[in-house]
Design a protein around this motif. Structure first.
Motif: not given
Length: 101
Positions: A38-43, A45-57
Motif C-alpha cells: 500500500t505504501a509502495w502504491r502511494r509513494r 511521484p518522483h519515485r514512481s519508476g521504482q518497483g516493489y522489490d526495490e522499494f521493499a528493500a
C-alpha cells in the motif's frame, strides 16, 4: 506468505515473544507485506519508476518489524495493543523527522 523482506532474527524474536502459531505468523507476514505494498502504491511521484522489490528493500528493518508485530497483535485479537503500537510508531517517526529537519 513470504518472509523475503522481513528481518528474520527480529521476526523470530516477535514470534517467540508472542508465542505465534504458524497461521498467526503467516497472517502477520501477509499483513506486513500488504501495508508495504500500500505504501509502495502511494509513494511520491518522483519515485514512481521504482518497483516493489526495490522499494521493499529500502524499508528499514525497524519498520518491517513494526509492521510484522502490528499484524501479529491483530492476528492474536489484541487490537488495542496493535493500535497503541501504531500510535507510538507514528509519534516516534514524527519526532525523528522533526529532529532531522
Amino acid at each position: 506468505m513470504s518472509f523475503k523482506h522481513l528481518p528474520l532474527l527480529g521476526t523470530a524474536e516477535i514470534i517467540g515473544a508472542l508465542n505465534l502459531n504458524p497461521q498467526q505468523t503467516s497472517a502477520a507476514a501477509a499483513f506486513a507485506h500488504q501495508l508495504a505494498r500500500t505504501a509502495w502504491r502511494r509513494r511520491a511521484p518522483h519515485r514512481s519508476g521504482q518497483g516493489y522489490d526495490e522499494f521493499a528493500a529500502g524499508v528499514p528493518d525497524c519498520a518491517w518489524l513494526t509492521l510484522f508485530e502490528f499484524g501479529a497483535l491483530k492476528a492474536l485479537g489484541r487490537h488495542h495493543e496493535a493500535l497503541l503500537l501504531a500510535a507510538a510508531s507514528r509519534s516516534a517517526h514524527r519526532r525523528g523527522r522533526t529532529a532531522d529537519g
